[in-house]
Scaffold this motif. Structure first.
Motif, mmCIF file in Angstrom:
data_model
loop_
_atom_site.group_PDB
_atom_site.id
_atom_site.type_symbol
_atom_site.label_atom_id
_atom_site.label_comp_id
_atom_site.label_asym_id
_atom_site.label_seq_id
_atom_site.Cartn_x
_atom_site.Cartn_y
_atom_site.Cartn_z
ATOM 1 N N GLY A 116 39.244 40.459 43.651
ATOM 2 C CA GLY A 116 38.637 40.526 42.322
ATOM 3 C C GLY A 116 37.163 40.847 42.411
ATOM 4 N N ILE A 117 36.571 41.255 41.276
ATOM 5 C CA ILE A 117 35.160 41.633 41.200
ATOM 6 C C ILE A 117 34.436 40.629 40.315
ATOM 7 N N VAL A 118 33.264 40.200 40.751
ATOM 8 C CA VAL A 118 32.459 39.252 39.979
ATOM 9 C C VAL A 118 32.220 39.805 38.575
ATOM 10 N N GLY A 119 32.499 38.957 37.560
ATOM 11 C CA GLY A 119 32.288 39.349 36.173
ATOM 12 C C GLY A 119 33.485 40.003 35.518
ATOM 13 N N GLU A 120 34.503 40.367 36.289
ATOM 14 C CA GLU A 120 35.683 41.006 35.715
ATOM 15 C C GLU A 120 36.871 40.039 35.730
ATOM 16 N N SER A 121 38.075 40.551 35.442
ATOM 17 C CA SER A 121 39.272 39.710 35.341
ATOM 18 C C SER A 121 40.250 40.030 36.453
ATOM 19 N N VAL A 122 41.148 39.075 36.721
ATOM 20 C CA VAL A 122 42.167 39.259 37.734
ATOM 21 C C VAL A 122 43.418 38.505 37.304
ATOM 22 N N VAL A 123 44.592 39.004 37.723
ATOM 23 C CA VAL A 123 45.868 38.369 37.390
ATOM 24 C C VAL A 123 46.531 37.898 38.670
ATOM 25 N N LEU A 124 46.904 36.618 38.726
ATOM 26 C CA LEU A 124 47.596 36.048 39.874
ATOM 27 C C LEU A 124 49.079 35.917 39.555
ATOM 28 N N PRO A 125 49.968 36.575 40.320
ATOM 29 C CA PRO A 125 51.409 36.504 40.034
ATOM 30 C C PRO A 125 51.974 35.138 40.399
ATOM 31 N N ALA A 126 52.937 34.676 39.610
ATOM 32 C CA ALA A 126 53.543 33.360 39.841
ATOM 33 C C ALA A 126 54.674 33.405 40.855
ATOM 34 N N GLN A 149 35.096 24.197 35.883
ATOM 35 C CA GLN A 149 34.880 25.505 36.501
ATOM 36 C C GLN A 149 35.630 26.609 35.779
ATOM 37 N N PHE A 150 36.803 26.303 35.238
ATOM 38 C CA PHE A 150 37.645 27.333 34.631
ATOM 39 C C PHE A 150 37.769 27.190 33.114
ATOM 40 N N ARG A 151 36.990 26.346 32.513
ATOM 41 C CA ARG A 151 37.094 26.131 31.070
ATOM 42 C C ARG A 151 36.798 27.431 30.311
ATOM 43 N N HIS A 152 37.686 27.793 29.405
ATOM 44 C CA HIS A 152 37.577 29.002 28.579
ATOM 45 C C HIS A 152 37.637 30.292 29.401
ATOM 46 N N LEU A 163 42.918 34.406 46.637
ATOM 47 C CA LEU A 163 42.013 35.233 45.831
ATOM 48 C C LEU A 163 40.676 35.389 46.555
ATOM 49 N N HIS A 164 40.244 36.649 46.726
ATOM 50 C CA HIS A 164 38.912 36.955 47.257
ATOM 51 C C HIS A 164 38.105 37.612 46.145
ATOM 52 N N VAL A 165 36.950 37.051 45.845
ATOM 53 C CA VAL A 165 36.087 37.589 44.792
ATOM 54 C C VAL A 165 34.843 38.185 45.451
ATOM 55 N N TYR A 166 34.579 39.462 45.159
ATOM 56 C CA TYR A 166 33.440 40.172 45.730
ATOM 57 C C TYR A 166 32.524 40.668 44.614
ATOM 58 N N GLU A 167 31.245 40.808 44.944
ATOM 59 C CA GLU A 167 30.323 41.465 44.027
ATOM 60 C C GLU A 167 30.510 42.968 44.105
ATOM 61 N N LYS A 168 30.239 43.652 43.008
ATOM 62 C CA LYS A 168 30.285 45.111 43.030
ATOM 63 C C LYS A 168 29.137 45.598 43.903
ATOM 64 N N ARG A 187 33.823 34.472 39.193
ATOM 65 C CA ARG A 187 32.653 34.039 39.936
ATOM 66 C C ARG A 187 32.977 34.050 41.425
ATOM 67 N N ALA A 188 31.943 34.121 42.248
ATOM 68 C CA ALA A 188 32.167 34.130 43.697
ATOM 69 C C ALA A 188 32.857 32.857 44.152
ATOM 70 N N GLU A 189 32.546 31.721 43.498
ATOM 71 C CA GLU A 189 33.152 30.445 43.911
ATOM 72 C C GLU A 189 34.610 30.310 43.487
ATOM 73 N N ASP A 190 35.138 31.278 42.746
ATOM 74 C CA ASP A 190 36.559 31.239 42.384
ATOM 75 C C ASP A 190 37.460 31.625 43.558
ATOM 76 N N SER A 191 36.890 32.124 44.631
ATOM 77 C CA SER A 191 37.697 32.494 45.796
ATOM 78 C C SER A 191 38.403 31.265 46.361
ATOM 79 N N GLY A 192 39.652 31.461 46.799
ATOM 80 C CA GLY A 192 40.395 30.353 47.387
ATOM 81 C C GLY A 192 41.894 30.590 47.297
#
Length: 284
Positions: A61-71, A103-106, A149-154, A123-128
């Motif tokens: 994922g990219i910082v500031g954007e959205s990502v979908v995690l499959p169940a 951390q994930f509210r809203h 999930l790996h979150v990177y800055e553009k 956010r970068a701290e969402d990685s895990g």
């Protein structure tokens, strides 16, 4: 007649061998199904099943954007209970639409069709490692589905040169806003260069003007380019280096020939003077 007897004997022998093999295979099957061999058979079956299970998926994922995690659930699973967890924290619950984790509210949304999890404003701290824990309507615990999930800055890049005041030769430095997970490529004009590092040594010939060097920096989610133009000026007067070199060589050659001719003329003149003096001395 003899040939027919031989063929008959060969057929009887083949049937006997086949019967023996079938008995041995039947015995082996009974042994595998026996109490003593059953644990080994179960273990081997478990290894085969484990080897057929694919590795946990990885999502970038990219910082500031959205990502979908499959169940990782099928429509037939129809879970009666389901939670998405990050570590020990529950960040989405089938029976509770309100997220209790600050951390994930809203920022999260649970899709109630395929039970995937959308995380917004990454956010970068969402990685895990995220785990989807579900229970089937029958009460059977479904296998936990893990997503990394790996979150990177553009990525952003720029090119600078050293030294600042030297022409024709320079060291180009490609720098980015990140230190890890960055790869580099270089181009000279439209031509790819073999260099794959953030440093490029360049050398131009006199007369090469506005040669564009481009650095392409990338990470797993984005790519950035930065360019710089380099020139190598011609000698003063606009004369090309090759022409100037030819002129200097020609001039040197003319000077050498002139010197040789001059020495030869001087020697001839000196010789004539000596001859005249010798004649004059003889006449007296």
């Amino acid at each position: 007649m003899f040939r027919k007897k031989s063929l008959l004997a060969t057929s009887i022998k083949s049937i006997a061998i086949s019967t023996t093999l079938n008995r041995e295979m039947s015995g082996l099957s009974r042994a595998l199904c026996s109490n003593s061999m059953r644990p080994i058979f179960i273990a081997l079956s478990g290894l085969l099943v484990a080897s057929s299970v694919s590795a946990d998926p990885v999502v970038n994922g990219i910082v500031g954007e959205s990502v979908v995690l499959p169940a990782g659930l099928s429509p037939q699973d129809n879970p009666s209970e389901l939670e998405w967890r990050l570590g020990k924290d529950t960040i989405a619950d089938k029976d509770n639409s309100e997220v209790t984790t600050d951390q994930f509210r809203h920022r999260v949304h649970l899709n109630r069709t395929d039970w995937s999890l959308t995380i917004n404003l990454l956010r970068a701290e969402d990685s895990g490692e995220y785990n989807c824990v579900a229970t089937a309507a029958s009460g059977r615990q479904l296998p936990t589905h893990a997503v990394t999930l790996h979150v990177y800055e553009k990525i952003e890049s720029k090119v600078t040169r050293k030294p600042l005041n030297e022409t024709c030769r320079a060291t180009l430095l490609c720098t980015t806003n990140q230190r890890e997970h960055v790869s580099y490529r270089w181009k000279r004009g439209d031509q790819d260069l073999p260099e794959h590092a953030g440093i490029l040594e360049v050398s131009l010939n006199p007369g090469e003007i506005n040669v564009t060097f481009t650095c392409i920096a990338s990470n797993p989610v984005s790519e950035a380019t930065a360019s710089i133009r380099e020139s190598c000026a011609e000698p003063p007067g606009g004369v090309s280096f090759c022409v100037l070199k030819s002129v200097l060589l020609s001039l040197g050659l003319v000077l050498m020939i002139s010197a040789v001719i001059g020495v030869h003329v001087r020697d001839c003149t000196h010789t004539k003077r000596n001859v005249r003096r010798h004649r004059a001395a003889c006449e007296t």
